[in-house]
Scaffold this motif. Structure first.
Motif, short mmCIF file in Angstrom:
data_model
loop_
_atom_site.label_atom_id
_atom_site.label_comp_id
_atom_site.label_asym_id
_atom_site.label_seq_id
_atom_site.Cartn_x
_atom_site.Cartn_y
_atom_site.Cartn_z
N SER A 37 -36.99 25.47 -18.27
CA SER A 37 -35.95 26.30 -17.64
C SER A 37 -34.65 25.51 -17.48
O SER A 37 -33.55 26.04 -17.68
N LYS A 38 -34.78 24.24 -17.14
CA LYS A 38 -33.59 23.39 -17.03
C LYS A 38 -32.98 23.16 -18.41
O LYS A 38 -31.75 23.20 -18.56
N ALA A 39 -33.81 22.93 -19.41
CA ALA A 39 -33.30 22.76 -20.78
C ALA A 39 -32.60 24.03 -21.24
O ALA A 39 -31.53 23.97 -21.88
N LEU A 40 -33.17 25.18 -20.92
CA LEU A 40 -32.56 26.47 -21.26
C LEU A 40 -31.20 26.61 -20.59
O LEU A 40 -30.20 26.97 -21.23
N ALA A 41 -31.14 26.31 -19.31
CA ALA A 41 -29.89 26.45 -18.56
C ALA A 41 -28.81 25.50 -19.08
O ALA A 41 -27.64 25.90 -19.19
N GLU A 129 -24.48 14.33 -24.83
CA GLU A 129 -25.15 13.10 -24.42
C GLU A 129 -25.97 13.32 -23.15
O GLU A 129 -27.09 12.81 -23.02
N ALA A 130 -25.42 14.09 -22.22
CA ALA A 130 -26.14 14.36 -20.96
C ALA A 130 -27.42 15.15 -21.21
O ALA A 130 -28.49 14.80 -20.69
N ILE A 131 -27.34 16.20 -22.02
CA ILE A 131 -28.55 16.99 -22.26
C ILE A 131 -29.57 16.17 -23.04
O ILE A 131 -30.77 16.29 -22.81
N ALA A 132 -29.12 15.30 -23.92
CA ALA A 132 -30.05 14.43 -24.65
C ALA A 132 -30.82 13.55 -23.66
O ALA A 132 -32.05 13.39 -23.77
N THR A 133 -30.13 13.00 -22.69
CA THR A 133 -30.77 12.19 -21.67
C THR A 133 -31.79 13.01 -20.88
O THR A 133 -32.92 12.57 -20.65
N HIS A 134 -31.41 14.22 -20.49
CA HIS A 134 -32.31 15.08 -19.71
C HIS A 134 -33.51 15.52 -20.55
O HIS A 134 -34.63 15.60 -20.05
N LEU A 135 -33.27 15.80 -21.82
CA LEU A 135 -34.37 16.22 -22.69
C LEU A 135 -35.45 15.15 -22.80
O LEU A 135 -36.63 15.47 -22.89
N ASP A 137 -36.44 13.26 -20.44
CA ASP A 137 -37.27 13.45 -19.25
C ASP A 137 -38.17 14.69 -19.40
O ASP A 137 -39.33 14.67 -19.02
N PHE A 138 -37.62 15.76 -19.96
CA PHE A 138 -38.39 16.99 -20.13
C PHE A 138 -39.53 16.78 -21.14
O PHE A 138 -40.62 17.34 -20.98
N ILE A 139 -39.27 15.99 -22.17
CA ILE A 139 -40.30 15.67 -23.16
C ILE A 139 -41.45 14.93 -22.49
O ILE A 139 -42.63 15.18 -22.78
N GLU A 140 -41.12 14.04 -21.58
CA GLU A 140 -42.15 13.29 -20.84
C GLU A 140 -43.03 14.24 -20.01
O GLU A 140 -44.24 14.06 -19.95
N VAL A 141 -42.42 15.25 -19.40
CA VAL A 141 -43.18 16.24 -18.63
C VAL A 141 -44.17 16.96 -19.56
O VAL A 141 -45.34 17.13 -19.22
N ALA A 142 -43.69 17.37 -20.72
CA ALA A 142 -44.56 18.05 -21.69
C ALA A 142 -45.66 17.13 -22.18
O ALA A 142 -46.81 17.54 -22.35
N GLU A 151 -43.40 19.81 -26.59
CA GLU A 151 -42.85 18.53 -27.03
C GLU A 151 -42.11 18.67 -28.35
O GLU A 151 -40.99 18.17 -28.50
N ASP A 152 -42.74 19.34 -29.32
CA ASP A 152 -42.10 19.52 -30.63
C ASP A 152 -40.77 20.26 -30.50
O ASP A 152 -39.77 19.87 -31.11
N LEU A 153 -40.76 21.32 -29.71
CA LEU A 153 -39.54 22.09 -29.51
C LEU A 153 -38.45 21.23 -28.88
O LEU A 153 -37.30 21.21 -29.34
N LEU A 154 -38.81 20.50 -27.85
CA LEU A 154 -37.81 19.68 -27.16
C LEU A 154 -37.34 18.49 -28.01
O LEU A 154 -36.17 18.11 -27.93
N ILE A 155 -38.21 17.94 -28.82
CA ILE A 155 -37.80 16.86 -29.72
C ILE A 155 -36.78 17.37 -30.74
O ILE A 155 -35.77 16.71 -31.01
#
Length: 173
Positions: A37-41, A129-135, A137-142, A151-155
């Protein structure tokens, strides 16, 4: 209400009509859906800014930037659907309003005034650059949830944003 509480309430609503048995525990699906949801936003925030810049860019780099911004916002538009549909596949409702997106995003909204082309490039570089940094973290959650699909989608999204940031940085003097 916190995002986590909101997602749990929404997830429970969905569970009344749908049983989700995809090999990922409910609590893990909730955590992944929160990250998605954060990645979407954040994707939505950058999409809106990029589309606005596409409409309003001027100057000697007009054609190059106009076309580049269009290519970028079209990619992000498609990604919005992929991210939201992945949230739904996890049994959670995706955020669906501009207000909710703004609450979830750490990316600054677009400008009230039209910045110069150089400022547009700098702003978007910072955002990608900011969203790349956040992604990351999101990949780690997945990863912790053993959710290979997310994970594949976020990568893939990470690769897009890193490449876009590089291209934008390369346009700066």
């Amino acid at each position: 209400m916190s995002l986590r509480a909101y997602l749990i309430v929404e997830m429970n609503k969905g569970d009344q009509n749908m049983s989700v048995d995809i090999g990922i525990e409910k609590g893990d699906r909730e955590k992944v859906a929160e990250a998605l949801s954060k990645a979407l936003a954040e994707t939505y925030a950058i999409y809106m800014k990029t589309h606005g810049y596409h409409w309003n860019v001027t100057g000697p780099q007009f054609r190059t930037l106009h076309l580049m911004f269009e290519e970028q916002y079209r990619d992000m538009w498609a990604a919005l659907d992929e991210l939201a549909e992945r949230i739904r596949a996890l049994g959670v409702y995706a955020p669906g309003s501009g207000r909710r997106m703004a609450e979830l995003s750490q990316i600054e909204e677009g400008d009230n005034d039209v910045p110069s082309a150089d400022v547009m490039i700098a702003n978007l570089t910072k955002d990608h650059e900011a969203i790349a940094t956040h992604l990351r973290d999101f990949i780690e959650v997945a990863d912790e949830a053993d959710d290979d699909g997310t994970e594949d989608l976020l990568i893939a999204r990470l690769q897009f944003h890193e490449k876009t940031a590089w291209m934008l940085r390369s346009m700066q003097g």
